[in-house]
Write a protein that holds these residues in place. Structure first.
Motif, PDB file in Angstrom:
ATOM      1  N   LYS A   1      21.945  -1.889 -19.029  1.00 59.02           N
ATOM      2  CA  LYS A   1      22.301  -0.789 -19.923  1.00 59.02           C
ATOM      3  C   LYS A   1      23.754  -0.912 -20.360  1.00 59.02           C
ATOM      4  O   LYS A   1      24.080  -0.689 -21.522  1.00 59.02           O
ATOM      5  N   GLN A   2      24.630  -1.302 -19.451  1.00 58.87           N
ATOM      6  CA  GLN A   2      26.048  -1.442 -19.776  1.00 58.87           C
ATOM      7  C   GLN A   2      26.262  -2.504 -20.864  1.00 58.87           C
ATOM      8  O   GLN A   2      26.975  -2.266 -21.837  1.00 58.87           O
ATOM      9  N   VAL A   3      25.623  -3.642 -20.717  1.00 61.85           N
ATOM     10  CA  VAL A   3      25.758  -4.712 -21.717  1.00 61.85           C
ATOM     11  C   VAL A   3      25.128  -4.285 -23.039  1.00 61.85           C
ATOM     12  O   VAL A   3      25.722  -4.450 -24.111  1.00 61.85           O
TER      13      VAL A   3
ATOM     14  N   TYR B   1      26.984  -4.036 -26.752  1.00 60.87           N
ATOM     15  CA  TYR B   1      26.499  -4.761 -27.925  1.00 60.87           C
ATOM     16  C   TYR B   1      26.113  -3.797 -29.037  1.00 60.87           C
ATOM     17  O   TYR B   1      26.378  -4.048 -30.209  1.00 60.87           O
ATOM     18  N   LYS B   2      25.477  -2.672 -28.680  1.00 66.46           N
ATOM     19  CA  LYS B   2      25.086  -1.688 -29.691  1.00 66.46           C
ATOM     20  C   LYS B   2      26.309  -1.079 -30.355  1.00 66.46           C
ATOM     21  O   LYS B   2      26.326  -0.893 -31.573  1.00 66.46           O
ATOM     22  N   ALA B   3      27.349  -0.782 -29.589  1.00 69.14           N
ATOM     23  CA  ALA B   3      28.585  -0.242 -30.173  1.00 69.14           C
ATOM     24  C   ALA B   3      29.197  -1.252 -31.135  1.00 69.14           C
ATOM     25  O   ALA B   3      29.656  -0.885 -32.229  1.00 69.14           O
ATOM     26  N   TYR B   4      29.201  -2.523 -30.763  1.00 69.61           N
ATOM     27  CA  TYR B   4      29.710  -3.590 -31.641  1.00 69.61           C
ATOM     28  C   TYR B   4      28.865  -3.654 -32.912  1.00 69.61           C
ATOM     29  O   TYR B   4      29.396  -3.673 -34.033  1.00 69.61           O
ATOM     30  N   PHE B   5      27.532  -3.672 -32.752  1.00 68.73           N
ATOM     31  CA  PHE B   5      26.632  -3.737 -33.900  1.00 68.73           C
ATOM     32  C   PHE B   5      26.859  -2.545 -34.832  1.00 68.73           C
ATOM     33  O   PHE B   5      26.959  -2.712 -36.049  1.00 68.73           O
ATOM     34  N   ASP B   6      26.935  -1.345 -34.276  1.00 66.70           N
ATOM     35  CA  ASP B   6      27.120  -0.137 -35.091  1.00 66.70           C
ATOM     36  C   ASP B   6      28.422  -0.193 -35.883  1.00 66.70           C
ATOM     37  O   ASP B   6      28.468   0.220 -37.042  1.00 66.70           O
ATOM     38  N   ASP B   7      29.478  -0.724 -35.282  1.00 58.94           N
ATOM     39  CA  ASP B   7      30.753  -0.854 -35.980  1.00 58.94           C
ATOM     40  C   ASP B   7      30.633  -1.840 -37.148  1.00 58.94           C
ATOM     41  O   ASP B   7      31.078  -1.556 -38.254  1.00 58.94           O
ATOM     42  N   VAL B   8      30.022  -2.987 -36.910  1.00 55.39           N
ATOM     43  CA  VAL B   8      29.835  -3.975 -37.995  1.00 55.39           C
ATOM     44  C   VAL B   8      28.921  -3.387 -39.063  1.00 55.39           C
ATOM     45  O   VAL B   8      29.174  -3.531 -40.260  1.00 55.39           O
ATOM     46  N   TRP B   9      27.866  -2.697 -38.661  1.00 60.48           N
ATOM     47  CA  TRP B   9      26.915  -2.082 -39.604  1.00 60.48           C
ATOM     48  C   TRP B   9      27.647  -1.106 -40.529  1.00 60.48           C
ATOM     49  O   TRP B   9      27.439  -1.104 -41.737  1.00 60.48           O
TER      50      TRP B   9
ATOM     51  N   ILE C   1      21.229 -12.044 -32.302  1.00 59.90           N
ATOM     52  CA  ILE C   1      21.256 -11.079 -31.203  1.00 59.90           C
ATOM     53  C   ILE C   1      20.244  -9.980 -31.506  1.00 59.90           C
ATOM     54  O   ILE C   1      20.214  -9.455 -32.615  1.00 59.90           O
ATOM     55  N   GLY C   2      19.443  -9.648 -30.521  1.00 53.00           N
ATOM     56  CA  GLY C   2      18.514  -8.525 -30.627  1.00 53.00           C
ATOM     57  C   GLY C   2      18.837  -7.525 -29.533  1.00 53.00           C
ATOM     58  O   GLY C   2      19.089  -7.920 -28.394  1.00 53.00           O
ATOM     59  N   ILE C   3      18.849  -6.244 -29.876  1.00 55.20           N
ATOM     60  CA  ILE C   3      19.180  -5.198 -28.904  1.00 55.20           C
ATOM     61  C   ILE C   3      18.065  -4.167 -28.924  1.00 55.20           C
ATOM     62  O   ILE C   3      17.702  -3.664 -29.986  1.00 55.20           O
ATOM     63  N   TRP C   4      17.514  -3.855 -27.763  1.00 52.96           N
ATOM     64  CA  TRP C   4      16.532  -2.780 -27.643  1.00 52.96           C
ATOM     65  C   TRP C   4      16.597  -2.224 -26.233  1.00 52.96           C
ATOM     66  O   TRP C   4      16.775  -2.965 -25.267  1.00 52.96           O
ATOM     67  N   GLY C   5      16.525  -0.916 -26.149  1.00 51.67           N
ATOM     68  CA  GLY C   5      16.590  -0.274 -24.837  1.00 51.67           C
ATOM     69  C   GLY C   5      17.803  -0.748 -24.059  1.00 51.67           C
ATOM     70  O   GLY C   5      18.928  -0.678 -24.546  1.00 51.67           O
ATOM     71  N   LYS C   6      17.562  -1.268 -22.864  1.00 51.19           N
ATOM     72  CA  LYS C   6      18.667  -1.789 -22.053  1.00 51.19           C
ATOM     73  C   LYS C   6      18.650  -3.318 -22.010  1.00 51.19           C
ATOM     74  O   LYS C   6      19.137  -3.926 -21.073  1.00 51.19           O
ATOM     75  N   SER C   7      18.101  -3.939 -23.066  1.00 51.43           N
ATOM     76  CA  SER C   7      17.984  -5.398 -23.129  1.00 51.43           C
ATOM     77  C   SER C   7      18.733  -5.961 -24.327  1.00 51.43           C
ATOM     78  O   SER C   7      18.770  -5.350 -25.392  1.00 51.43           O
TER      79      SER C   7
END
Length: 86
Positions: free
Chosen positions: A67-69, A73-81, A43-49
């Protein structure tokens, strides 16, 4: 382009890849952490993609522009990080 802008990429990997990735750990603008959390795809996350990449005999990739998705995903990533090891 990301490295030219000095933007650091954060990458989560399985602990079993630590030895293979040691040669990449010296690359600039990358931070690696290891987690036992299973993720079925890359999974790659950048901006609203959000990019989803599934490796296999016939790799599949698709991008969701929302942006919602991306925020979810960023919140999930930050938690795992936060709960992973360097």
């Amino acid at each position: 382009r990301r490295a030219d802008k000095k933007i650091t990429a954060k990458i989560l990997m399985q602990p079993g890849t630590k030895k293979e990735m040691s040669s990449f750990s010296k690359l600039k603008y990358y931070k690696y952490r290891y987690t036992n959390t299973k993720v079925p795809t890359n999974i790659g996350i950048w901006g609203k993609s959000v990019l989803t990449l599934v490796w296999g005999d016939n790799p599949v990739a698709f991008v969701i522009k929302s942006k919602q998705v991306a925020d979810k995903y960023k919140a999930y990533f930050d938690d795992v990080w936060q709960n992973s090891k360097s």
